[in-house]
Design an enzyme around this catalytic site. Structure first.
Site, PDB file in Angstrom:
ATOM      1  N   SER A 405       0.813  -1.206   0.000  1.00 60.22           N
ATOM      2  CA  SER A 405       0.000   0.000   0.000  1.00 60.22           C
ATOM      3  C   SER A 405       0.851   1.263   0.000  1.00 60.22           C
ATOM      4  O   SER A 405       1.674   1.464  -0.892  1.00 60.22           O
ATOM      5  CB  SER A 405      -0.959  -0.032   1.198  1.00 60.22           C
ATOM      6  OG  SER A 405      -1.931   0.971   1.087  1.00 60.22           O
ATOM      7  N   ASP A 690      -4.894  -4.354  -2.861  1.00 63.13           N
ATOM      8  CA  ASP A 690      -3.937  -3.998  -1.823  1.00 63.13           C
ATOM      9  C   ASP A 690      -3.633  -5.220  -0.942  1.00 63.13           C
ATOM     10  O   ASP A 690      -4.538  -5.907  -0.479  1.00 63.13           O
ATOM     11  CB  ASP A 690      -4.574  -2.885  -0.973  1.00 63.13           C
ATOM     12  CG  ASP A 690      -3.619  -2.231  -0.016  1.00 63.13           C
ATOM     13  OD1 ASP A 690      -2.729  -2.926   0.495  1.00 63.13           O
ATOM     14  OD2 ASP A 690      -3.779  -1.023   0.231  1.00 63.13           O
TER      15      ASP A 690
END
Length: 864
Positions: A405, A690
């Site tokens: 991320s 993610d």
């Protein structure tokens, strides 16, 4: 043995019989231990193997005591058979109406390949006027059937109601010669058959202008599936209408041709297309097995009376090596980097540890730095942590840097400079400060939105699948650069060509659109050289990511996407489903959804697990939750914004012994890894999101045995739960038999964590040494540098970094900071590294000592 038969045995024969039984048990136990020891050992690169085909017969006999979905009447039952490794289409029995004990006695025949895991799904349906009700489904490993004999299986569908399904199996080895496949021990690649040709003319008589007839060419199981073409005579200049299909010969493919005609049945002049209906005029078929390999032939296909189709067609089998890499070894680019990096790390450690000489090549430890997710907070914090390592002169001792991320946003920006780690980090930190503290309003201006639309349209024209995640990637691009950034991931090969920087590995996970990331997530690694799944041992060149693959071969090359589109995937915070959002907010998922899920049970009739072959999957029963329940499931668990990408593993199959590889947890009854028909190679697309939806730190990528990591510096930037990534990683490693140190924490540590924790397993040198840094303002509030207290009011104010509370400037949804807030966060994380210099050096020294003792040789990775 029956008691009456046992009573006829002489007394003297009993000891010999007991000894024989005991020997057999010992032999079976020894065999089982050997198989368990082999479990988890990975094969290296791909190899060619030759396996026979088998002829499988499945006779659906009968069912007993079936209670249908309609309580007012008896069931109208039929059975659907699905074996996707042998046929792209499902088969089904006839319907037996109004009967609780239906009998079918129908036999179905399949041709299966001995190298792959063949899983038969037998689904019992109750026929309905609107939508047939699925009553139960049996998932059966065909490998459980011994060749040369007829085996009857009675599947318990509902023991309480005594519902059963009786099926008879028989397998015989085919008389045709064995064929060769390519496998890495997990995936299997068959030779791909390319069927291409041209449609020359439709029929002998002339075709009127404006004729609405068209052809639909369909090949079930092929990559292209179907195509449509006008049914007309070509002009003199035309060479005919071309077509191409890629398929697997083992699926017994055939080219289905349908002649259709559209007629207008209404009078709506405003929407004439809505008044059209399509009718089938005629149909024909060309069986691919009837075509000579590699030779173009002319074919005339009768479709209906007065209609025929003339075409030239060629079917050619490709025996070339796959265009993707099947294997578990590191890429050639990464291996070349590691050899060069050892010298850099040796020099850096010699200086940092004040040694007379650096460690030898065999003694150099592999150090990895991991950055967790956390949006802008993680990106800003990662700059500070790396700056601290640079101040300690340890940045050159790091071999890998990996992130999830927001940490990947920091990494991808740094690696735009081929020599970033050799320069003072204050310059890139200053540029990041400008982007973080600047206004983001321009990202949503009319000009920028127009630019984004043009970019997305260009992607779609190039053949890419465009999703909301791609738009999010363009937003991130503006946040980080305030302008168009043409950089691609493969450009970062220049950053590691001389081993001048740590090797970057970006993390994402492949998920299902309707399954929580905590239940199923496959880690996907992105490096400058390759993108792929180490779980399957399948990788493509980074330049080829986004291209279309089938059966291991590239079908269509697509342009490599800009790195911003990958940044959108790596930080796809909007890909959460409603259940995951609720779990973040309330600490647990929507509990009542659990009661609506399908019930999965292991129903092996034979429970002799002591003698069971571990390479065979247990038989599982799936009890569906119902149509209404699935509507709720789809609504709450669907990911409406997952990044959809072409699946480069499509068309590959699972190897017959894939369950012996440590990445798979197929021994868990309800885990998707137990259902090979539903795993990624069978899926149309990848859904990449993610990595934080699984574990908010890329531990799984660094714990791969091929990377042989000695020390992990784990930087946690999550908003809360400072040790959650360690606990989740522990569970991940326990399921797969991966060595990992025990994480022991006191209640005080959980509530009020320190700056750094050292975890090491003294008894298992295979286990990495883990240094974990929670994001805390522990001593930074009192010290502006290690050992240097804060004296002035301004210095004390600088130490008050607000990491908690709803008014904190560092909340994940906040993308813009005030300049002093940015400076505080960078300095705090930099200080936390500097203040734990001795802990870091202790871990590195322990790793060097391990290497010197030569105790970290080849890892067996066997389950204990």
């Amino acid at each position: 043995m029956h008691l009456s038969a046992l009573s006829r045995l002489s007394f003297r024969a009993l000891p010999a019989l007991a000894a024989a039984i005991l020997r057999r048990g010992e032999e079976e136990e020894k065999k089982k231990q050997q198989q368990q020891q082999q479990r988890g050992r990975r094969p290296r690169s791909w190899r060619r193997e030759t396996h026979p085909h088998y002829n499988l017969s499945v006779k659906v006999l009968r069912a007993r005591n079936i209670h249908g979905a309609d309580l007012l009447s008896k069931a109208d039952c039929y059975v659907q058979l699905r074996l996707p490794t042998a046929s792209p289409l499902a088969s089904r029995t006839g319907v037996v109406y109004n009967c609780s004990d239906p009998e079918w006695n129908e036999t179905f025949h399949y041709r299966i390949h001995g190298a792959i895991k063949n899983i038969l799904e037998l689904t019992l349906y109750d026929r309905d006027v609107m939508l047939d009700d699925q009553l139960s489904s049996v998932v059966f490993d065909v490998g459980n059937i011994k060749p040369g004999r007829i085996t009857k299986r009675v599947f318990q569908l509902n023991p309480k109601e005594k519902e059963v399904l009786e099926v008879e199996f028989s397998i015989e080895e085919s008389l045709e010669p064995p064929t060769q496949i390519i496998t890495n021990g997990v995936l299997v690649a068959h030779p791909c058959v390319c069927v291409e040709g041209r449609i020359h003319r439709g029929e002998k008589q002339s075709v009127e202008k404006g004729d609405s007839r068209c052809l639909k060419l369909s090949m079930p199981g092929s990559y292209e599936k179907q195509m449509c073409a006008p049914f007309r005579l070509p002009t003199i200049q035309e060479q005919g209408t071309p077509f191409v299909f890629h398929t697997d010969r083992d699926l017994s493919p055939q080219l289905d041709i349908f002649l259709q005609q559209s007629l207008r049945v209404g009078q709506d002049d405003l929407a004439p297309e809505l008044d059209k209906q399509t009718f089938l005029v005629g149909e024909g078929v060309v069986r691919i097995s009837s075509l000579p390999d590699g030779q173009e032939v002319e074919v005339s296909v009768p479709l209906a009376k007065g209609h025929s189709l003339e075409m030239s067609v060629k079917a050619e089998e490709s025996l070339l090596e796959p265009d993707l890499r099947l294997g578990f070894e590191l890429s050639e680019g990464e291996k070349g980097y590691l050899e060069k990096r050892k010298a850099v790390v040796s020099r850096a450690l010699g200086e940092a540890l004040q040694l007379q000489r650096g460690p030898s090549a065999q003694e150099v430890p592999v150090i990895a730095v991991l950055g967790s997710g956390g949006g802008t907070r993680a990106m800003t914090s990662f700059y500070g942590s790396l700056a601290g390592l640079q101040d300690l002169k340890l940045l050159d001792s790091v071999t890998y840097i990996s992130g999830v991320s927001g940490s990947t946003w920091c990494m991808s920006t740094l690696y735009e400079d081929p020599d970033w780690s050799q320069k003072d980090l204050q310059d890139p930190i200053g540029r990041a400060r400008k982007s973080v503290t600047g206004s983001k309003a321009g990202a949503f201006s009319v000009e920028r939105l127009r630019h984004c639309l043009q970019q997305l349209v260009a992607m779609e024209k190039d053949g890419h699948r465009v999703t909301f995640t791609d738009l999010w990637g363009l937003v991130i691009e503006y946040f980080l650069h305030q302008q168009d950034n043409p950089v691609k991931l493969s450009d970062q090969q220049a950053c590691v060509s001389r081993a001048q920087n740590p090797y970057p590995i970006y993390a994402g996970v492949n998920v299902r659109v309707n399954i929580s990331g905590g239940d199923f997530a496959e880690w996907c690694e992105f490096t400058p050289h390759e993108v792929g799944f180490r779980k399957y041992g399948a990788f493509v060149r980074t330049e080829d990511f986004g291209s279309e693959f089938f059966m291991g071969h590239m079908i269509r090359r697509r342009q490599e996407p800009k790195i911003c589109f990958l940044q959108g995937v790596w930080g796809s915070v909007f890909a959460a489903n409603l259940d995951e959002i609720w779990a973040r907010a309330a600490g647990t998922g929507i509990r009542w959804l659990t009661s609506l899920t399908d019930v999965i049970k292991v129903i092996d009739g034979c429970r002799r697990l002591h003698f069971r072959d571990p390479s065979r999957l247990e038989t599982r029963l799936v009890m569906p939750s119902g149509v209404v329940s699935h509507i709720f499931q789809d609504f709450f668990k669907s990911r409406f914004t997952a990044g959809e990408r072409y699946n480069f593993t499509k068309g590959l199959y699972l190897y017959k012994d894939y369950v012996g590889v440590r990445e798979f947890v197929a021994w868990k009854g309800n885990h998707l890894d137990s259902f090979p028909n539903q795993l990624t190679p069978m899926e149309e697309s990848l859904y990449l999101v993610d990595g934080g939806f699984s574990i908010n730190s890329p531990f799984p990528l660094m714990l791969q045995q091929e990377r042989d990591v000695d020390v992990i510096l784990s930087f946690n930037y999550s908003w809360d739960a400072p040790f959650e990534v360690l606990h989740l990683t522990t569970n991940y490693c326990r399921e797969r038999g991966i060595p990992f140190p025990q994480i022991t924490l006191s209640e005080k540590d959980e509530k009020n964590p320190k700056e750094c924790y050292l975890f090491m397993d003294e008894d298992d040198p295979r286990s990495p040494i883990v240094l974990h840094f929670p994001m805390v303002n522990n001593t930074f509030r009192r010290y502006k540098a290690p050992g240097v207290g804060r004296a002035t009011e301004q210095e004390k104010a600088d130490g008050n970094v607000a990491l908690e509370g709803k008014d904190s400037p560092y909340r994940t949804k906040n993308f813009t900071y005030e300049p002093h807030h940015f400076d505080q966060l960078v300095e705090m994380n930099r200080y936390n590294v500097l203040n734990n210099r001795e802990q870091i050096k202790k871990a590195i020294q322990a790793a060097v000592a391990r290497r010197k003792r030569k105790r970290r040789t080849a890892r067996p990775w066997a389950k204990k």
